[in-house]
Design a protein around this motif. Structure first.
Motif, PDB file in Angstrom:
ATOM      1  N   MET A   1       0.810  -1.062  -0.148  1.00  0.00           N
ATOM      2  CA  MET A   1      -0.038  -0.074  -0.213  1.00  0.00           C
ATOM      3  C   MET A   1       0.943   1.321   0.018  1.00  0.00           C
ATOM      4  O   MET A   1       1.896   1.073   0.427  1.00  0.00           O
ATOM      5  N   GLU A   2       0.107   2.426  -0.314  1.00  0.00           N
ATOM      6  CA  GLU A   2       0.896   3.677  -0.005  1.00  0.00           C
ATOM      7  C   GLU A   2       0.904   3.960   1.285  1.00  0.00           C
ATOM      8  O   GLU A   2       0.151   3.385   2.050  1.00  0.00           O
ATOM      9  N   GLU A   3       1.716   4.783   1.606  1.00  0.00           N
ATOM     10  CA  GLU A   3       1.956   4.881   3.175  1.00  0.00           C
ATOM     11  C   GLU A   3       0.686   5.603   3.571  1.00  0.00           C
ATOM     12  O   GLU A   3       0.345   5.341   4.831  1.00  0.00           O
ATOM     13  N   GLN A   4       0.048   6.408   2.918  1.00  0.00           N
ATOM     14  CA  GLN A   4      -1.147   7.193   3.429  1.00  0.00           C
ATOM     15  C   GLN A   4      -2.408   6.107   3.751  1.00  0.00           C
ATOM     16  O   GLN A   4      -2.976   6.423   4.686  1.00  0.00           O
ATOM     17  N   GLU A   5      -2.463   5.176   2.970  1.00  0.00           N
ATOM     18  CA  GLU A   5      -3.232   4.169   3.069  1.00  0.00           C
ATOM     19  C   GLU A   5      -2.941   3.177   4.068  1.00  0.00           C
ATOM     20  O   GLU A   5      -3.768   2.741   5.105  1.00  0.00           O
ATOM     21  N   ALA A   6      -1.603   2.908   4.584  1.00  0.00           N
ATOM     22  CA  ALA A   6      -1.114   2.234   5.531  1.00  0.00           C
ATOM     23  C   ALA A   6      -1.258   2.640   6.776  1.00  0.00           C
ATOM     24  O   ALA A   6      -1.739   2.197   7.911  1.00  0.00           O
ATOM     25  N   ARG A   7      -1.399   4.164   6.749  1.00  0.00           N
ATOM     26  CA  ARG A   7      -1.625   4.907   8.127  1.00  0.00           C
ATOM     27  C   ARG A   7      -2.931   4.770   8.458  1.00  0.00           C
ATOM     28  O   ARG A   7      -3.418   4.775   9.587  1.00  0.00           O
ATOM     29  N   LEU A   8      -3.805   4.639   7.550  1.00  0.00           N
ATOM     30  CA  LEU A   8      -5.243   4.708   7.853  1.00  0.00           C
ATOM     31  C   LEU A   8      -5.538   3.380   8.433  1.00  0.00           C
ATOM     32  O   LEU A   8      -6.559   3.527   9.507  1.00  0.00           O
ATOM     33  N   ILE A   9      -5.067   2.051   8.185  1.00  0.00           N
ATOM     34  CA  ILE A   9      -5.442   0.875   8.831  1.00  0.00           C
ATOM     35  C   ILE A   9      -4.423   0.896  10.041  1.00  0.00           C
ATOM     36  O   ILE A   9      -4.287  -0.336  10.826  1.00  0.00           O
ATOM     37  N   GLN A  10      -3.254   1.306  10.293  1.00  0.00           N
ATOM     38  CA  GLN A  10      -2.383   1.159  11.422  1.00  0.00           C
ATOM     39  C   GLN A  10      -3.182   0.888  12.764  1.00  0.00           C
ATOM     40  O   GLN A  10      -2.906  -0.174  13.412  1.00  0.00           O
ATOM     41  N   GLY A  11      -4.199   1.914  13.103  1.00  0.00           N
ATOM     42  CA  GLY A  11      -4.663   1.839  14.385  1.00  0.00           C
ATOM     43  C   GLY A  11      -5.728   0.681  14.450  1.00  0.00           C
ATOM     44  O   GLY A  11      -5.686   0.102  15.318  1.00  0.00           O
ATOM     45  N   VAL A  12      -6.354   0.549  13.353  1.00  0.00           N
ATOM     46  CA  VAL A  12      -7.364  -0.654  13.187  1.00  0.00           C
ATOM     47  C   VAL A  12      -6.992  -2.075  13.646  1.00  0.00           C
ATOM     48  O   VAL A  12      -7.204  -2.904  14.324  1.00  0.00           O
ATOM     49  N   LEU A  13      -5.572  -2.207  12.738  1.00  0.00           N
ATOM     50  CA  LEU A  13      -4.985  -3.382  12.879  1.00  0.00           C
ATOM     51  C   LEU A  13      -3.744  -3.457  13.922  1.00  0.00           C
ATOM     52  O   LEU A  13      -3.130  -4.622  13.931  1.00  0.00           O
ATOM     53  N   ASN A  14      -3.611  -2.487  14.625  1.00  0.00           N
ATOM     54  CA  ASN A  14      -2.513  -2.560  15.657  1.00  0.00           C
ATOM     55  C   ASN A  14      -1.001  -2.639  14.863  1.00  0.00           C
ATOM     56  O   ASN A  14      -0.546  -3.531  15.378  1.00  0.00           O
ATOM     57  N   LEU A  15      -0.877  -1.844  13.870  1.00  0.00           N
ATOM     58  CA  LEU A  15       0.437  -1.981  13.486  1.00  0.00           C
ATOM     59  C   LEU A  15       1.518  -1.218  13.988  1.00  0.00           C
ATOM     60  O   LEU A  15       0.939   0.009  14.023  1.00  0.00           O
ATOM     61  N   SER A  16       2.634  -1.948  13.941  1.00  0.00           N
ATOM     62  CA  SER A  16       3.741  -0.941  14.441  1.00  0.00           C
ATOM     63  C   SER A  16       4.154  -0.194  13.355  1.00  0.00           C
ATOM     64  O   SER A  16       3.949  -0.328  12.130  1.00  0.00           O
ATOM     65  N   GLU A  17       5.191   0.855  13.697  1.00  0.00           N
ATOM     66  CA  GLU A  17       5.786   1.717  12.684  1.00  0.00           C
ATOM     67  C   GLU A  17       6.675   0.901  11.707  1.00  0.00           C
ATOM     68  O   GLU A  17       6.613   1.140  10.392  1.00  0.00           O
ATOM     69  N   ASP A  18       7.346  -0.292  12.286  1.00  0.00           N
ATOM     70  CA  ASP A  18       7.998  -1.241  11.375  1.00  0.00           C
ATOM     71  C   ASP A  18       7.060  -1.854  10.466  1.00  0.00           C
ATOM     72  O   ASP A  18       7.729  -1.992   9.254  1.00  0.00           O
ATOM     73  N   GLU A  19       5.886  -2.266  10.781  1.00  0.00           N
ATOM     74  CA  GLU A  19       5.044  -2.906   9.982  1.00  0.00           C
ATOM     75  C   GLU A  19       4.552  -1.984   8.884  1.00  0.00           C
ATOM     76  O   GLU A  19       4.438  -2.370   7.679  1.00  0.00           O
ATOM     77  N   VAL A  20       4.170  -0.760   9.076  1.00  0.00           N
ATOM     78  CA  VAL A  20       3.838   0.059   8.294  1.00  0.00           C
ATOM     79  C   VAL A  20       4.760   0.454   7.072  1.00  0.00           C
ATOM     80  O   VAL A  20       4.581   0.542   6.059  1.00  0.00           O
ATOM     81  N   ARG A  21       5.986   0.531   7.671  1.00  0.00           N
ATOM     82  CA  ARG A  21       7.034   0.606   6.732  1.00  0.00           C
ATOM     83  C   ARG A  21       7.381  -0.506   5.813  1.00  0.00           C
ATOM     84  O   ARG A  21       7.466  -0.407   4.673  1.00  0.00           O
ATOM     85  N   GLN A  22       7.123  -1.704   6.292  1.00  0.00           N
ATOM     86  CA  GLN A  22       7.210  -3.109   5.581  1.00  0.00           C
ATOM     87  C   GLN A  22       6.019  -2.853   4.406  1.00  0.00           C
ATOM     88  O   GLN A  22       6.308  -3.232   3.219  1.00  0.00           O
ATOM     89  N   ILE A  23       5.018  -2.399   4.794  1.00  0.00           N
ATOM     90  CA  ILE A  23       3.861  -2.689   3.797  1.00  0.00           C
ATOM     91  C   ILE A  23       3.984  -1.716   2.753  1.00  0.00           C
ATOM     92  O   ILE A  23       3.632  -2.125   1.549  1.00  0.00           O
ATOM     93  N   THR A  24       4.723  -0.557   2.957  1.00  0.00           N
ATOM     94  CA  THR A  24       4.905   0.406   1.720  1.00  0.00           C
ATOM     95  C   THR A  24       6.040  -0.072   1.015  1.00  0.00           C
ATOM     96  O   THR A  24       6.211   0.328  -0.226  1.00  0.00           O
ATOM     97  N   ARG A  25       7.004  -1.078   1.305  1.00  0.00           N
ATOM     98  CA  ARG A  25       7.901  -1.512   0.607  1.00  0.00           C
ATOM     99  C   ARG A  25       8.043  -2.983   0.111  1.00  0.00           C
ATOM    100  O   ARG A  25       8.676  -3.507  -0.735  1.00  0.00           O
TER     101      ARG A  25
END
Length: 97
Positions: A28-52
């Motif tokens: 996902m794009e970072e903006q989309e990953a940030r939208l689901i971060q709280g709902v899925l309890n994602l860490s900062e590292d996981e958000v970074r992973q998703i964007t890459r």
């Protein structure tokens, strides 16, 4: 994701994600990953992973357990599901010969 979370303060997007115990998050794009971060309890590292993530990579989320995964397709599976224009042109050319 932006459309789903843009309605009624994200009520619909959260409802859709909450309706499934097992979730597979692909690139996902970072903006989309940030939208689901709280709902899925994602860490900062996981958000970074998703964007890459590259093709075939994802994050499997089951409750609070998050596991990075990679999919490998056999040649037969790849041929059955590919949408790659290059591969489809090559396949069409082979069939004509």
């Amino acid at each position: 994701m932006q459309d789903l979370f843009g309605l009624d303060g994200g009520k619909y997007g959260k409802g859709i994600l909450d309706s499934s115990r097992i979730k597979l998050v692909m690139q996902m794009e970072e903006q989309e990953a940030r939208l689901i971060q709280g709902v899925l309890n994602l860490s900062e590292d996981e958000v970074r992973q998703i964007t890459r993530f590259r093709r075939g990579e994802g994050l499997l989320c089951i409750g609070y357990n998050h596991v990075p995964i990679q999919f490998y397709a056999t040649a037969k599976e790849y041929d059955a599901i590919t949408t790659s224009p290059t591969d489809l042109r090559a396949r069409r050319k082979e069939a004509e010969e």
